[in-house]
Design an enzyme around this catalytic site. Structure first.
Site, short mmCIF file in Angstrom:
data_model
loop_
_atom_site.label_atom_id
_atom_site.label_comp_id
_atom_site.label_asym_id
_atom_site.label_seq_id
_atom_site.Cartn_x
_atom_site.Cartn_y
_atom_site.Cartn_z
N HIS A 54 45.38 38.64 44.99
CA HIS A 54 46.29 37.77 43.84
C HIS A 54 47.32 37.60 43.95
O HIS A 54 48.25 37.74 44.32
CB HIS A 54 46.86 39.49 42.73
CG HIS A 54 46.18 40.49 42.31
ND1 HIS A 54 45.47 40.48 40.79
CD2 HIS A 54 45.41 41.69 43.18
CE1 HIS A 54 44.40 41.47 40.62
NE2 HIS A 54 44.79 42.06 42.33
N ASN A 57 45.12 45.09 46.16
CA ASN A 57 44.42 46.58 45.32
C ASN A 57 43.14 46.62 46.49
O ASN A 57 42.55 46.65 46.65
CB ASN A 57 44.44 46.71 44.45
CG ASN A 57 45.56 46.06 43.36
OD1 ASN A 57 46.73 46.01 43.67
ND2 ASN A 57 45.35 46.02 41.93
N HIS A 105 39.79 40.77 46.93
CA HIS A 105 40.79 39.47 46.27
C HIS A 105 42.01 39.60 46.63
O HIS A 105 42.35 40.73 46.97
CB HIS A 105 39.98 40.01 45.09
CG HIS A 105 40.60 40.83 44.31
ND1 HIS A 105 38.83 41.75 44.56
CD2 HIS A 105 41.34 41.21 43.13
CE1 HIS A 105 40.21 43.25 44.29
NE2 HIS A 105 41.19 42.65 43.18
N ASP A 165 43.21 34.49 36.82
CA ASP A 165 43.22 36.04 36.76
C ASP A 165 42.70 35.83 34.67
O ASP A 165 43.75 35.10 34.41
CB ASP A 165 44.22 36.70 37.04
CG ASP A 165 43.70 38.33 36.99
OD1 ASP A 165 43.80 38.71 37.82
OD2 ASP A 165 43.83 38.97 36.10
N ILE A 166 41.94 36.40 34.50
CA ILE A 166 41.12 36.81 33.24
C ILE A 166 42.69 37.61 32.28
O ILE A 166 42.73 37.48 31.21
CB ILE A 166 40.01 37.24 33.10
CG1 ILE A 166 39.62 36.77 31.40
CG2 ILE A 166 40.84 38.68 32.97
CD1 ILE A 166 37.46 37.23 31.64
N VAL A 177 36.99 46.04 41.44
CA VAL A 177 36.22 45.01 41.36
C VAL A 177 36.48 45.76 43.70
O VAL A 177 37.62 45.23 44.20
CB VAL A 177 36.56 43.37 41.50
CG1 VAL A 177 36.08 42.75 42.00
CG2 VAL A 177 36.92 43.72 39.36
P1 AMP Z 1 42.27 44.54 40.84
O1 AMP Z 1 42.06 45.87 40.08
O2 AMP Z 1 42.62 44.01 42.06
O3 AMP Z 1 40.50 45.04 41.67
O4 AMP Z 1 41.82 42.98 40.23
C1 AMP Z 1 40.70 42.85 39.69
C2 AMP Z 1 41.11 41.66 39.06
O5 AMP Z 1 39.68 40.98 38.38
C3 AMP Z 1 42.00 42.31 37.74
O6 AMP Z 1 43.25 41.58 38.00
C4 AMP Z 1 40.93 41.32 36.50
O7 AMP Z 1 41.83 40.94 35.41
C5 AMP Z 1 40.46 40.58 36.82
N1 AMP Z 1 38.94 39.54 36.72
C6 AMP Z 1 37.95 40.36 35.92
N2 AMP Z 1 37.49 39.77 35.73
C7 AMP Z 1 37.40 38.90 35.67
C8 AMP Z 1 37.47 37.42 35.38
N3 AMP Z 1 35.85 37.24 34.82
N4 AMP Z 1 37.45 35.98 35.50
C9 AMP Z 1 38.75 35.98 36.58
N5 AMP Z 1 39.86 37.26 36.46
C10 AMP Z 1 38.79 38.65 35.94
#
Ligand code: AMP
Length: 113
Positions: free
Chosen positions: A102, A87, A100, A31-32, A96
């Site tokens: 976490h 989530n 996915h 995760d970024i 997103v």
């Molecule tokens: P959510 O809030 O559960 O939809 O999680 C989306 C996650 O994607 C967040 O924890 C972000 O930090 C992560 N994220 C967004 N863009 C990227 C990326 N390019 N590479 C890795 N993680 C990302």
């Protein structure tokens, strides 16, 4: 067709990531914005499912594969113990809409969600 989400672009390679695991149907990458010492995202390559509820109904085997990959990552990057967070819905923090998981591990606070 709907515009690809950021994870769709990661699957196609348009946005490069460090792949920590890959199967025919699943990839994992850091995760970024990590929220734990180990914070890895596990996603299916298909963009068909927006959230875990849709995935569980549509392809439970794929969900099981994501959990298997999560366990493998927790074994490799921590002590095998992990928290798995999906989530689901904007009001629960989902940003997103490509399902996915976490994978959170390594020195998690006891009892916290
Ligand atoms: P959510 O809030 O559960 O939809 O999680 C989306 C996650 O994607 C967040 O924890 C972000 O930090 C992560 N994220 C967004 N863009 C990227 C990326 N390019 N590479 C890795 N993680 C990302």
């Amino acid at each position: 067709m709907a515009e690809a989400t950021i994870f769709g672009k990661i699957v196609t390679g348009e946005i490069p990531v460090e792949k920590l695991a890959e199967t025919d149907r699943v990839i994992a990458f850091p995760d970024i914005a990590p929220q734990a010492p180990v914070h890895i995202l596990v996603i299916p390559k298909t963009a068909e499912y927006a959230n875990v509820t849709e995935l569980a109904a549509g392809d439970p085997g794929l969900l099981a594969e994501m959990v298997e990959v999560a366990q493998r990552l927790a074994n490799e990057h921590a002590d095998g113990h992990y928290r798995l967070v999906f989530n689901t819905g904007a009001n629960a923090g989902q940003t997103v809409f490509h399902v996915h998981a976490h994978v959170l591990a390594g020195g998690l606070e006891e009892g916290s969600l």
